[in-house]
Design an enzyme around this catalytic site. Sequence first.
Site, PDB file in Angstrom:
ATOM      1  N   ASP A 175      -8.023   1.600 -25.561  1.00 42.06           N
ATOM      2  CA  ASP A 175      -8.302   1.411 -24.135  1.00 42.06           C
ATOM      3  C   ASP A 175      -8.233   2.715 -23.355  1.00 42.06           C
ATOM      4  O   ASP A 175      -7.452   3.605 -23.701  1.00 42.06           O
ATOM      5  CB  ASP A 175      -7.236   0.493 -23.516  1.00 42.06           C
ATOM      6  CG  ASP A 175      -7.590  -0.972 -23.628  1.00 42.06           C
ATOM      7  OD1 ASP A 175      -8.759  -1.275 -23.878  1.00 42.06           O
ATOM      8  OD2 ASP A 175      -6.680  -1.795 -23.453  1.00 42.06           O
ATOM      9  N   GLU A 178       2.128  -8.121   8.100  1.00 37.96           N
ATOM     10  CA  GLU A 178       2.429  -6.676   8.054  1.00 37.96           C
ATOM     11  C   GLU A 178       3.390  -6.345   6.918  1.00 37.96           C
ATOM     12  O   GLU A 178       3.862  -5.210   6.814  1.00 37.96           O
ATOM     13  CB  GLU A 178       3.020  -6.217   9.393  1.00 37.96           C
ATOM     14  CG  GLU A 178       2.038  -6.273  10.550  1.00 37.96           C
ATOM     15  CD  GLU A 178       0.768  -5.484  10.276  1.00 37.96           C
ATOM     16  OE1 GLU A 178       0.870  -4.342   9.794  1.00 37.96           O
ATOM     17  OE2 GLU A 178      -0.327  -6.023  10.522  1.00 37.96           O
ATOM     18  N   PRO A 197       0.821  -1.220   0.000  1.00 34.84           N
ATOM     19  CA  PRO A 197       0.000   0.000   0.000  1.00 34.84           C
ATOM     20  C   PRO A 197       0.847   1.259   0.000  1.00 34.84           C
ATOM     21  O   PRO A 197       0.378   2.323  -0.413  1.00 34.84           O
ATOM     22  CB  PRO A 197      -0.810  -0.090   1.305  1.00 34.84           C
ATOM     23  CG  PRO A 197      -0.630  -1.460   1.833  1.00 34.84           C
ATOM     24  CD  PRO A 197       0.572  -2.069   1.178  1.00 34.84           C
ATOM     25  N   ARG A 230      -2.219  -8.538 -21.329  1.00 34.24           N
ATOM     26  CA  ARG A 230      -3.139  -8.182 -22.421  1.00 34.24           C
ATOM     27  C   ARG A 230      -2.508  -7.190 -23.396  1.00 34.24           C
ATOM     28  O   ARG A 230      -3.005  -6.984 -24.497  1.00 34.24           O
ATOM     29  CB  ARG A 230      -4.489  -7.701 -21.894  1.00 34.24           C
ATOM     30  CG  ARG A 230      -4.467  -6.424 -21.137  1.00 34.24           C
ATOM     31  CD  ARG A 230      -5.806  -6.144 -20.487  1.00 34.24           C
ATOM     32  NE  ARG A 230      -6.882  -5.894 -21.450  1.00 34.24           N
ATOM     33  CZ  ARG A 230      -7.004  -4.765 -22.137  1.00 34.24           C
ATOM     34  NH1 ARG A 230      -6.121  -3.806 -22.002  1.00 34.24           N
ATOM     35  NH2 ARG A 230      -8.018  -4.610 -22.980  1.00 34.24           N
TER      36      ARG A 230
END
Length: 216
Positions: A182, A125, A98, A167
């Site tokens: 896209d 953690e 994160p 992709r």
Amino acid sequence: MPTSNAHPQLRIDIVSIFPDYLAPLELSLVGKAREAGQIDVRIHDLRDCTQDRHRTVDDTPYGGGPGMVMLPEPWGDALDSILGSDPSRTPVLVVPTPSGERFTQGHAAKWALGDWLIFACGRYEGIDSRVMEHFGERIHVAEVSLGDYVLAGGEVAALAVTEAVVRLLPGVLGNSESVVDDSFAPGRMAHLVEGPVYTKPPLWRGLEVPEVLLSG
Ligand code: SAM
């Protein structure tokens, strides 16, 4: 095995304590790309690199606090072994976290041009920071975040990043034009998203397809 003269086969290694979590990589677009030999995906169980009878991968954090931190030794051994298996490639070690840089289509486009992605999927953690410090001196390490929320582990991020990269590889999508159009595609779509899309029938539950699209 190269996929074409212009583009080498992309190798993807994923290290996790939950290798079964990566089973979706056998399905759909990524699964087909594997079958076609366009990518070489290898999943590794971190616990295979532990030395004790309990196959321990975590311990309490220095400095206190809740939760456990992943031990550096199994990560060091796992990554040494993977890196040693092919000195001819140029790896990027992707560490989902994160606190990392936000993962974008730009990362996906860049990594689709490379030949080797290695994912280190943290749990608890996270991974002892010295692992990223050590390997950062040997290879390119990219700490990336999927967004401002906390997942239970890095596997979902590894799946998302893998799909976004694969992709974009030449020949993986049936219609290569769709990559160009896209959302976020480098070039004219770089800061744009695709508009709403429609298919047949032209009238469904009283809702019409916009006239401008019907004229072709
Ligand atoms: N204590 C950490 C913190 O607050 O930043 C969260 C650790 S999380 C429970 C366990 C693992 O999930 C992380 O090491 C990372 O691999 C993964 N993870 C969680 N959230 C993520 C996100 N937003 N993006 C990428 N990976 C994430």
